[in-house]
Enzyme design. Sequence first.
Site, mmCIF file in Angstrom:
data_model
loop_
_atom_site.group_PDB
_atom_site.id
_atom_site.type_symbol
_atom_site.label_atom_id
_atom_site.label_comp_id
_atom_site.label_asym_id
_atom_site.label_seq_id
_atom_site.Cartn_x
_atom_site.Cartn_y
_atom_site.Cartn_z
ATOM 1 N N HIS A 1 -3.025 65.655 38.192
ATOM 2 C CA HIS A 1 -2.158 66.633 38.849
ATOM 3 C C HIS A 1 -2.970 67.743 39.519
ATOM 4 O O HIS A 1 -3.254 68.763 38.876
ATOM 5 C CB HIS A 1 -1.254 67.288 37.809
ATOM 6 C CG HIS A 1 -0.151 66.421 37.325
ATOM 7 N ND1 HIS A 1 1.065 66.342 37.968
ATOM 8 C CD2 HIS A 1 -0.054 65.600 36.257
ATOM 9 C CE1 HIS A 1 1.864 65.506 37.316
ATOM 10 N NE2 HIS A 1 1.204 65.034 36.266
ATOM 11 N N GLU B 1 -1.903 69.891 41.594
ATOM 12 C CA GLU B 1 -1.068 71.093 41.768
ATOM 13 C C GLU B 1 -1.082 71.976 40.530
ATOM 14 O O GLU B 1 -0.649 73.122 40.569
ATOM 15 C CB GLU B 1 0.367 70.687 42.142
ATOM 16 C CG GLU B 1 1.262 70.244 40.994
ATOM 17 C CD GLU B 1 1.012 68.817 40.510
ATOM 18 O OE1 GLU B 1 -0.001 68.202 40.925
ATOM 19 O OE2 GLU B 1 1.819 68.321 39.695
ATOM 20 N N CYS C 1 1.099 61.328 40.011
ATOM 21 C CA CYS C 1 1.603 60.922 38.692
ATOM 22 C C CYS C 1 2.796 59.975 38.836
ATOM 23 O O CYS C 1 2.652 58.869 39.308
ATOM 24 C CB CYS C 1 1.942 62.160 37.846
ATOM 25 S SG CYS C 1 2.082 61.774 36.093
#
Lengths: 280, 996
Positions: free
Chosen positions: A235, A237, A96
């Site tokens: 993302h 994660e 990002c």
Amino acid sequence: MAKPEVLLLAGYGINCEDETAYAFEYSGAKSRIVHVNDLIENRSMLNTCRILVFPGGFSYGDDTGSGLALANRIKNNLMDELLAYIERDTLVLGICNGFQVLVNLGLVPALKRDQSTAGNSADGTTGRVEAALVHNNTFRYQCRWVDLMIEKNSPSVFIRGIRRLHIPVAHGEGNFYAPEDTLKAIENGSRVTMRYVKPEGTPAQGLFPFNPNGSMNDIASICDGTGRIMGMMPHPERAIFFTQRDDWTFLKEKYIRENKEIPEESDGIMIFRNAVNYFS
Amino acid sequence: MEKARFRIEVFYKTEDSRGNVLKNRLKNRGFGLEKVLITDNYLINADLSESDAVKAALSLIQPVTQDFLINEAFSPDEFDYAVEIGFLPGVTDNAAHTVRESIEDLLKVSLSIEDSVFTTVTYFLWGSISEKEARKIGSEMYNPLIQRIKVLSRQEYFNRGGMGNEIPVVKIFENPEADEVDLSVPDDQLIKLGREGIPNPDGTRRGPLALEMASLETIRKYFNEVEKRNPTDIELESIAQTWSEHCKHTIFAARMDHDVTGGIYKKYIKEATVRIRREKGGKDFCVSVFSDNAGGIEFDENYIIADKVETHNSPSALDPFGGSITGIVGVNRDIIGFGIASRPIANRYGFCFADPFDNRLLYRDKKGESMLLPPRRILEGVVHGVNVGGNHSGIPTPQGFVYFDERYKGKPLVFVGTLGLIPREVCGKLSVVKKARAGDNIVMIGGRVGRDGIHGATFSSEALNSGSPAAAVQIGDPITQKKFSDAIVKEARDMGLYNSITDNGAGGLSCSVAEMARECGGFEVFLDRVPLKYPGLSPWQIWVSESQERMTLSVPPEKLDRFISLMKKRGVEATVIGVFNNSSRGIVKYHDKVIFDLDMTFLHEGLPEKKLKTSYPKKSNKYPPFDEPDNFNNIFLDMMGRLNTASFEFISYQYDHEVQGNSVIKPLQGKGRVNGNVSVIRPLLDSKRGVVLSHGLYPSYSDIDTYWMAACSIDTAVRNIVSAGGALDRIALLDNFCWCDSNNPERLGQLKEAARACYDFAVQYGTPYISGKDSMFNDFKGYDEDFNEVFISVPPTLLISSTGIIEDITLALSIDFKFAGDLIYIIGETLDETGGSEYLAYMGEKISGTKYIGDRIPRVNAPLFAEIYGTFERAVKSNLITSSISIERGGLAVALCKSAIAGMLGFSADLLSVPAEEVRRNDTVLYSESQGRFLVSVNPDKKGKFEELFKGIPMGFIGTVNESGRGVITGLDGGKIVDVSINRLAESYKNRFKGF
């Protein structure tokens, strides 16, 4: 095997370092969160690090353009060390805002880099900004789940063995742009690692919300020529566990009725495992 | 005006979506625009060489897409008008802050914080527009309270060589000293002093102290008899801040009639919590209530959840963006300042607006010079402010709501809340205990002090009128705050570098220092050491300024060097501004002169008791009876697209709810993306335990009876938590009263009744209050479009926020129907309770042009409901429920449609199977807002177990989920009364805010 050391940058409005560090630890790495200023003060930290991460966030509040001010801070203070670092057999991941920083540092797509002999900074080919992540077509921050198709020919080490990903995006400036010639070179040089697709797997062809920002050629992620440096807007994660998915309550019921086991993990974890396994 | 040496204009070489989106938005509002281009301009007033200026400019552009000009006007072909918007002097300019830091880092120079960098934005407009229209476009985009605007035609632009290099440097020509204020004046002068503020030498006043006569007399007596002198301006301002309604909650503390002697807060809110905690005994989960910046409850054995909900109404009425961003970033700081410092893990919001499609204007003054921003502008600004505040801080926003009523046109309500997480023990000590010690340094960290936010605390204690100070407006800077938040919560706290911490909120240093000094007994502050944004502030302004992003800490001498050096490394400004002591006096010095010297006890406890009388005459809200409609298809569609039932997806997706990776049940649920009324997060990724967030709010019920309004709000807040899988015995509540006209005994009567219900129902459910806030004067005095006087009061609004615990997040439920063939049940009883309902409002508008209210307000049968919730909890634990939605505004019909739209599945339902013995009308069964109800879908395999578990509880098997793509309902007489396509329902639900 020793756990590879991951160094995650923090400070100045970076804000995804904790969950990204967690994802790496969960995948068997040793995570270390380091403030940008501490790294500038103690550059030798890069010597032992195997995976350098630019996490997501809002460095400098996106003022003057996302990722620009943090890229400047690094260019002004850390660029030589960073270039020396990537010459070693190391990995760099930008997520990002981190992807925006990598683009503004010229670390991806780094089209000229593999044409030069050593690829060091002296010939000026690395650190050249070739692409951009501009405002979403909607000019609106978009936090939503997307489907991604992994490019088969990409050299990226982060995506080995992955075909599809269902993970979230959350950004205001993720609209991938490159001048026509550069875009061609990116495509021909297999620099694209992920594209936005429709849930059934067909190309998004720029259509919102499948392509959430208007990116050229539905590009969600690119890498450098070695495949060791990758930037991505989505993302991973935030999608390492099953219950993080947007559709998990539906899938849970589905699996129960099909007498299937309910998984613990979800798609995003594969990116981190690939990074860790690169060193095994 | 001063001019900058360099004006750098950054423009796009490639397409810029900002211009396209703006063009389309303005076109939709009727402007004949063809194209819009935007330049970002940086005015740099520093002694740089030309080549350094070029270097600086190069660092400000993205070289692939942008280019720049220095001291040369950007001149695109054939544009018609150019509009430049910049800030007024002294207004926070966050981008300028970044640019200054970047240039300093690039050129290794040091630039003045006060006047070196400023930013503006220029819009180049193409189209068939007149100058008047160009100005109107400008006024659509700027706010005169914080910004300046320049509109030039193409010709003027070229004649002047562009927009020019003027910069808004702050120039204050004031005598920076403390003045004595004479209190030996006639009573009418004293009243004026309280209402309009301390007089300046030129006869103007400094803005409201909001002190009443009784308080002023107490102050006069104290100075005459104890101090034997007149007060200084800073002393008087400080007392006014500390005693303000905003800080001391004087109305909640006041004696009310004969029966509430200690105040409604003590009797109804605090006492409820005390009793619940006592009754829970070993199961009490409260850790810290009503004493700190936020409330604290147990999360698990090792962690505590901090929770706080604030309002920021008055500032948001003036500058919606600045008001709401300051609100959200401010409540984040309450969490950072909870205990020894907590980490924010989730934000929540609630916005009460007037109809954004209402374009009739309101003015603060009779001449029409001071226009109130129209509802749509307020909505857009407020929504955007929480977007930037939350997203930039990296705090997810999983939960929120919007609510509309025309009476929010004078003042919108902006609720902002934050949850935090803190280990139970930090450095071997209980983390919720903190104490400034005598000898500790008083350290201020974060932003600098300016004139912004002066009188915020006293201002929010007054109605909004033409004297409302623009200086009350501030703009938040989340990045500055993020820097110190990380430095404190992730580093300094665990190194044990300080003894106490609190937020600088309302009242600024005057409140934070005085509050912390209570922990040790006194303080001495050197005001000239406080870092300022610009010179020229009077000492009283420095003391009460509410400039944002600041916290106050007490740092022991032996740890000071480590603390200051850590902050410096993290780019956080930290300054020692004084010392805590145990002198029992608060002393402030300015350049060695004592300008403030007060007894601490007087400052904190001197406020005289207020006595209030209330009355509550209840009015009937009868409406002309209407026949039951024959065909519900159109009603069914309309009811999904009401302002208060429609999708507000446009807010949910622009607020990052995935950051920190803690999201479990999200703000948009199912394939069909429907707004849920409850969310679940998982704060620790290695634990299965979750936090459940929801709320209840029924302002429309206040028109009938505030007692049952409050009861329904509490029941809804509790029921919603249960509906997602939360446990009933682990729910905490937060109360936010946003009242109106609170000098009026009838409004106070409504307040007293609401507070009484707060006690009754919290006690019955065993759900303690852990934190709360009130805002008592949400009124607007001004003029309408025809300059008739108007007085608009918000409906008495009580927000009950709820926070629960779910032991295992894998059991959490979402609202979407999941599989064709699943069975649909309604749990709970439906009564004829349409009073204040969305349906009556709709029918009234349809039939007569104005809402019907009615009198049959929903009641709460807490003992029965608690039994239902307990059974529901067992059903969740046994995995018997596939989807679950709590029935709220819009009743059964809206709940059914939401589950169907979310699941993108059809349904058939039979109203005869709904437990509703006393109800004879189909519309009442569909739209009554009876409390204590859920709508669930169940796997047919589990039918037996499910029904067995709910035996003895009012429950009905009303239909099945199917793949027909239609919603079909059979009425009480057995005939089909609804047959609509789910797609059309979804359209109606989603189109209301299309284009927002």
